[in-house]
Design an enzyme around this catalytic site. Structure first.
Site, mmCIF file in Angstrom:
data_model
loop_
_atom_site.group_PDB
_atom_site.id
_atom_site.type_symbol
_atom_site.label_atom_id
_atom_site.label_comp_id
_atom_site.label_asym_id
_atom_site.label_seq_id
_atom_site.Cartn_x
_atom_site.Cartn_y
_atom_site.Cartn_z
ATOM 1 N N GLU A 129 1.379 -4.582 5.075
ATOM 2 C CA GLU A 129 2.444 -3.566 5.101
ATOM 3 C C GLU A 129 1.853 -2.204 4.714
ATOM 4 O OE1 GLU A 129 6.705 -5.762 4.129
ATOM 5 O OE2 GLU A 129 5.977 -4.198 2.790
ATOM 6 N N HIS A 153 3.909 -6.903 -3.731
ATOM 7 C CA HIS A 153 4.678 -6.036 -2.831
ATOM 8 C C HIS A 153 4.533 -4.589 -3.316
ATOM 9 C CE1 HIS A 153 8.224 -4.053 -1.059
ATOM 10 N NE2 HIS A 153 7.925 -4.831 -0.037
HETATM 11 O O1 G3P Z 1 8.826 -6.420 2.426
HETATM 12 C C1 G3P Z 1 9.401 -5.751 3.466
HETATM 13 C C2 G3P Z 1 9.568 -4.311 3.191
HETATM 14 O O2 G3P Z 1 8.636 -3.772 2.315
HETATM 15 C C3 G3P Z 1 9.607 -3.530 4.450
HETATM 16 O O3 G3P Z 1 10.542 -2.553 4.239
HETATM 17 O O4 G3P Z 1 12.368 -1.115 4.844
HETATM 18 O O5 G3P Z 1 10.199 -0.932 6.031
HETATM 19 O O6 G3P Z 1 11.660 -2.900 6.435
HETATM 20 P P1 G3P Z 1 11.239 -1.839 5.473
#
Ligand code: G3P
Length: 205
Positions: free
Chosen positions: A124, A75
């Site tokens: 992500e 992560h």
């Molecule tokens: O793992 C999920 C996280 O990194 C996403 O964060 O705050 O953008 O939903 P957020």
């Protein structure tokens, strides 16, 4: 499915983490959508004692608490230094019978981590993590489609995250071929996490 990453937010720590997990569990039962809290190691015992949901860890730990179901790897908050370390951490998780979700920040990284055959791979983009206005689904639909193609070529389910905050984000992610989303801020920092979660769940309908 929705992974809710508690990160190290105060709202996702200690007593708050237990209360939040109860909300996740009630929404999961009501809607029959799989919801998975990914929690801090220090809170695993109290959370596991109070929920029937799968509980995952946000990162590898020296001593793994018993009862957890899975583990995030790589992560953005806990990036591994190199692929060998990621490989070793993944092997350790598998040896402990854990499911795994490995994050990638871009498509090149996604291809590399897919070779490890985790239970899930996730895309992500770091620039959108924590955004409350712009999600990966809004800003990068083409990249999600490419990520889905990569995931499918390895026979793996893709999860997307970063800035997810609405049922439209969830719907779009699923339309593009993702199996679910990973979300933190929109749920954990919400004034009314239950309301936000119920909104996200609508995206599955
Ligand atoms: O793992 C999920 C996280 O990194 C996403 O964060 O705050 O953008 O939903 P957020």
């Amino acid at each position: 499915m929705i992974f809710v990453n508690y990160k190290n937010y105060e709202e996702g720590t200690g007593e708050n983490a237990v209360s939040l997990t109860k909300i996740l569990e009630s929404v999961a039962h009501e809607t029959q959508i799989k919801i998975i809290p990914s929690v801090q190691n220090v809170d695993t015992e109290s959370i596991l004692a109070s929920t029937s949901l799968e509980v995952w860890l946000q990162k590898p730990e020296e001593i793994l608490p018993s009862g957890i179901s899975g583990m995030f790897l790589n992560h953005s908050m806990y990036k591994v230094e190199n692929f060998d370390d990621l490989y070793a951490a993944h092997e350790k998780a598998i040896a402990a019978n854990l499911k795994t979700l490995i994050f990638a920040a871009d498509l090149d990284e996604l291809k590399k981590i897919a070779a490890l055959s985790p239970t899930y791979i996730a895309y992500e983009p770091p620039s959108l993590i924590g955004s409350t206005t712009t999600s990966v689904a809004q800003a990068e639909p083409e990249i999600i489609s490419q990520a889905v193609e990569i995931a499918r070529s390895f026979g793996l389910p893709l999860v997307v995250g970063a800035g997810i905050h609405s049922q439209e984000d969830v719907r779009k992610s699923l339309e593009l071929g993702a199996v679910g989303v990973a979300v933190a801020t929109d749920i954990v920092k919400a004034e009314d996490p239950r309301k936000e979660l119920l909104d996200l769940v609508e995206g599955f309908k």
